[in-house]
Design an enzyme around this catalytic site. Structure first.
Site, PDB file in Angstrom:
ATOM      1  N   GLU A   1       0.860  -1.179  -0.228  1.00 63.14           N
ATOM      2  CA  GLU A   1      -0.005   0.139  -0.067  1.00 63.14           C
ATOM      3  C   GLU A   1       0.885   1.103  -0.013  1.00 63.14           C
ATOM      4  O   GLU A   1       1.993   1.293   0.609  1.00 63.14           O
ATOM      5  CB  GLU A   1      -0.902  -0.127   1.282  1.00 63.14           C
ATOM      6  CG  GLU A   1      -1.830   1.073   1.499  1.00 63.14           C
ATOM      7  CD  GLU A   1      -2.842   1.206   0.528  1.00 63.14           C
ATOM      8  OE1 GLU A   1      -2.571   1.491  -0.830  1.00 63.14           O
ATOM      9  OE2 GLU A   1      -4.307   1.346   1.002  1.00 63.14           O
ATOM     10  N   ASP A   2       0.439   2.355  -0.620  1.00 57.83           N
ATOM     11  CA  ASP A   2       1.209   3.473  -0.619  1.00 57.83           C
ATOM     12  C   ASP A   2       1.193   4.274   0.754  1.00 57.83           C
ATOM     13  O   ASP A   2       2.058   4.517   1.355  1.00 57.83           O
ATOM     14  CB  ASP A   2       0.967   4.544  -1.721  1.00 57.83           C
ATOM     15  CG  ASP A   2      -0.779   5.192  -1.504  1.00 57.83           C
ATOM     16  OD1 ASP A   2      -1.465   4.489  -0.820  1.00 57.83           O
ATOM     17  OD2 ASP A   2      -1.407   5.681  -2.266  1.00 57.83           O
TER      18      ASP A   2
ATOM     19  N   ASP B   1      -3.630   5.624   6.415  1.00 61.45           N
ATOM     20  CA  ASP B   1      -4.149   6.874   6.920  1.00 61.45           C
ATOM     21  C   ASP B   1      -5.087   6.487   8.101  1.00 61.45           C
ATOM     22  O   ASP B   1      -4.476   6.009   9.178  1.00 61.45           O
ATOM     23  CB  ASP B   1      -4.602   7.647   5.983  1.00 61.45           C
ATOM     24  CG  ASP B   1      -4.896   9.040   6.503  1.00 61.45           C
ATOM     25  OD1 ASP B   1      -4.445   9.554   7.293  1.00 61.45           O
ATOM     26  OD2 ASP B   1      -5.739   9.701   5.749  1.00 61.45           O
TER      27      ASP B   1
ATOM     28  N   PHE C   1      -1.032  16.102   3.573  1.00 62.08           N
ATOM     29  CA  PHE C   1      -1.192  15.258   2.370  1.00 62.08           C
ATOM     30  C   PHE C   1      -0.175  15.239   1.316  1.00 62.08           C
ATOM     31  O   PHE C   1       0.653  16.328   1.170  1.00 62.08           O
ATOM     32  CB  PHE C   1      -2.333  16.364   1.656  1.00 62.08           C
ATOM     33  CG  PHE C   1      -2.871  15.591   0.669  1.00 62.08           C
ATOM     34  CD1 PHE C   1      -4.057  14.436   0.928  1.00 62.08           C
ATOM     35  CD2 PHE C   1      -2.560  15.587  -0.708  1.00 62.08           C
ATOM     36  CE1 PHE C   1      -4.511  13.754  -0.001  1.00 62.08           C
ATOM     37  CE2 PHE C   1      -3.070  14.814  -1.791  1.00 62.08           C
ATOM     38  CZ  PHE C   1      -4.120  13.962  -1.580  1.00 62.08           C
TER      39      PHE C   1
ATOM     40  N   ARG D   1       1.898  12.057 -10.105  1.00 57.31           N
ATOM     41  CA  ARG D   1       2.414  10.695  -9.775  1.00 57.31           C
ATOM     42  C   ARG D   1       3.925  10.458 -10.305  1.00 57.31           C
ATOM     43  O   ARG D   1       4.643   9.592  -9.819  1.00 57.31           O
ATOM     44  CB  ARG D   1       1.629   9.728 -10.546  1.00 57.31           C
ATOM     45  CG  ARG D   1      -0.012   9.552  -9.675  1.00 57.31           C
ATOM     46  CD  ARG D   1      -0.689   8.582 -10.268  1.00 57.31           C
ATOM     47  NE  ARG D   1      -2.088   8.332 -10.261  1.00 57.31           N
ATOM     48  CZ  ARG D   1      -2.789   7.882  -9.216  1.00 57.31           C
ATOM     49  NH1 ARG D   1      -2.121   7.582  -8.081  1.00 57.31           N
ATOM     50  NH2 ARG D   1      -3.949   8.126  -9.234  1.00 57.31           N
TER      51      ARG D   1
HETATM   52  P1  5GP Z   1      -7.177   5.111   4.713  1.00 64.05           P
HETATM   53  O1  5GP Z   1      -8.394   4.441   4.400  1.00 64.05           O
HETATM   54  O2  5GP Z   1      -6.111   4.516   5.536  1.00 64.05           O
HETATM   55  O3  5GP Z   1      -7.628   6.511   5.578  1.00 64.05           O
HETATM   56  O4  5GP Z   1      -6.558   5.744   3.352  1.00 64.05           O
HETATM   57  C1  5GP Z   1      -5.856   5.012   2.766  1.00 64.05           C
HETATM   58  C2  5GP Z   1      -5.733   5.733   1.141  1.00 64.05           C
HETATM   59  O5  5GP Z   1      -5.990   6.914   1.124  1.00 64.05           O
HETATM   60  C3  5GP Z   1      -4.315   5.570   0.718  1.00 64.05           C
HETATM   61  O6  5GP Z   1      -4.098   4.430  -0.247  1.00 64.05           O
HETATM   62  C4  5GP Z   1      -4.325   6.810  -0.063  1.00 64.05           C
HETATM   63  O7  5GP Z   1      -4.719   6.474  -1.637  1.00 64.05           O
HETATM   64  C5  5GP Z   1      -5.212   7.662   0.405  1.00 64.05           C
HETATM   65  N1  5GP Z   1      -4.358   8.683   1.100  1.00 64.05           N
HETATM   66  C6  5GP Z   1      -4.042   8.794   2.504  1.00 64.05           C
HETATM   67  N2  5GP Z   1      -3.515   9.759   2.702  1.00 64.05           N
HETATM   68  C7  5GP Z   1      -3.035  10.356   1.495  1.00 64.05           C
HETATM   69  C8  5GP Z   1      -2.162  11.307   1.287  1.00 64.05           C
HETATM   70  O8  5GP Z   1      -1.449  12.111   2.089  1.00 64.05           O
HETATM   71  N3  5GP Z   1      -1.975  11.777   0.007  1.00 64.05           N
HETATM   72  C9  5GP Z   1      -2.705  11.083  -1.136  1.00 64.05           C
HETATM   73  N4  5GP Z   1      -2.667  11.392  -2.277  1.00 64.05           N
HETATM   74  N5  5GP Z   1      -3.528   9.944  -0.763  1.00 64.05           N
HETATM   75  C10 5GP Z   1      -3.647   9.863   0.698  1.00 64.05           C
END
Ligand code: 5GP
Length: 186
Positions: free
Chosen positions: A108-109, A112, A161, A174
């Site tokens: 996963e990238d 959050d 972010f 990207r």
């Molecule tokens: P979660 O479900 O854990 O809140 O969110 C995970 C997804 O939200 C990540 O896979 C990513 O796609 C997106 N995300 C969370 N934080 C960021 C951020 O700082 N930048 C971007 N571009 N996407 C984020």
């Protein structure tokens, strides 16, 4: 085009504040790949990349892993083009590879709130894998809303972010080889 960290996009000036440069990312990815290679030595592993954000990380990671791996991708939508999580998750690409009795490593990238991974883990467990672990490029550990243990995290950040190295804002940024905090400039 970035000039001194500033970029003009649809008449909105954004500032890109460096978080990790190319060399730092390279080292973090190599270190994590070594840990994964050691931990999964002598066992079968399937890496599941989460599109689109993890595609650059996944490509670099598998080339540093020194054991045989199989890969597949899922796509999930959670953010749309906003910087605030909607909390709504939808699977938009299913896996094609057989996961039964396999060691699965989600790539996963960013983790959050953890809600996306919670959903994905439940989905992957329905294929009866032997194990499911998580590898993330960035762990935003302070923002968790559900209990998720990131087994392999390259880097931990508190908040903000981020974009670059495969990670987008509304499909932009990207292509950047490094990772930045994105801030709108008034
Ligand atoms: P979660 O479900 O854990 O809140 O969110 C995970 C997804 O939200 C990540 O896979 C990513 O796609 C997106 N995300 C969370 N934080 C960021 C951020 O700082 N930048 C971007 N571009 N996407 C984020």
């Amino acid at each position: 085009m970035i000039v001194h960290g500033l970029r003009l996009e649809k008449n909105i000036m954004t500032e890109l504040i460096p978080v990790l440069n190319e060399n730092e990312i390279k080292k973090l990815v190599a270190d994590i790949a070594k840990n994964i290679s050691d931990d999964y030595k002598d066992s079968e592993i399937v890496l599941i990349g989460v599109l689109k954000g993890a595609f650059v990380f996944m490509a670099d990671l598998i080339r540093k892993i020194t054991i045989p791996v199989k890969i597949d991708f899922v796509a999930l939508s959670s953010y749309g083009s906003s910087t605030i999580s909607s909390g709504k998750i939808k699977l938009t690409r299913e896996i094609e590879i057989d996961l039964k009795n396999k060691n699965v490593l989600i790539v996963e990238d960013i983790v959050d709130t953890g809600l996306t991974l919670k959903y994905l883990i439940n989905y992957l467990k329905s294929f009866e894998p032997k194990s499911v672990r998580i590898c993330a490029l960035l762990d935003k550990y302070e923002r968790r809303e559900t209990e998720i243990n990131v087994d392999y995290a390259c880097h931990r950040i508190k908040k903000g972010f981020v974009v670059g190295y495969g990670i987008d804002y509304a499909e932009n940024y990207r292509e950047l080889p490094a990772i930045y905090h994105l801030r709108n400039v008034d």
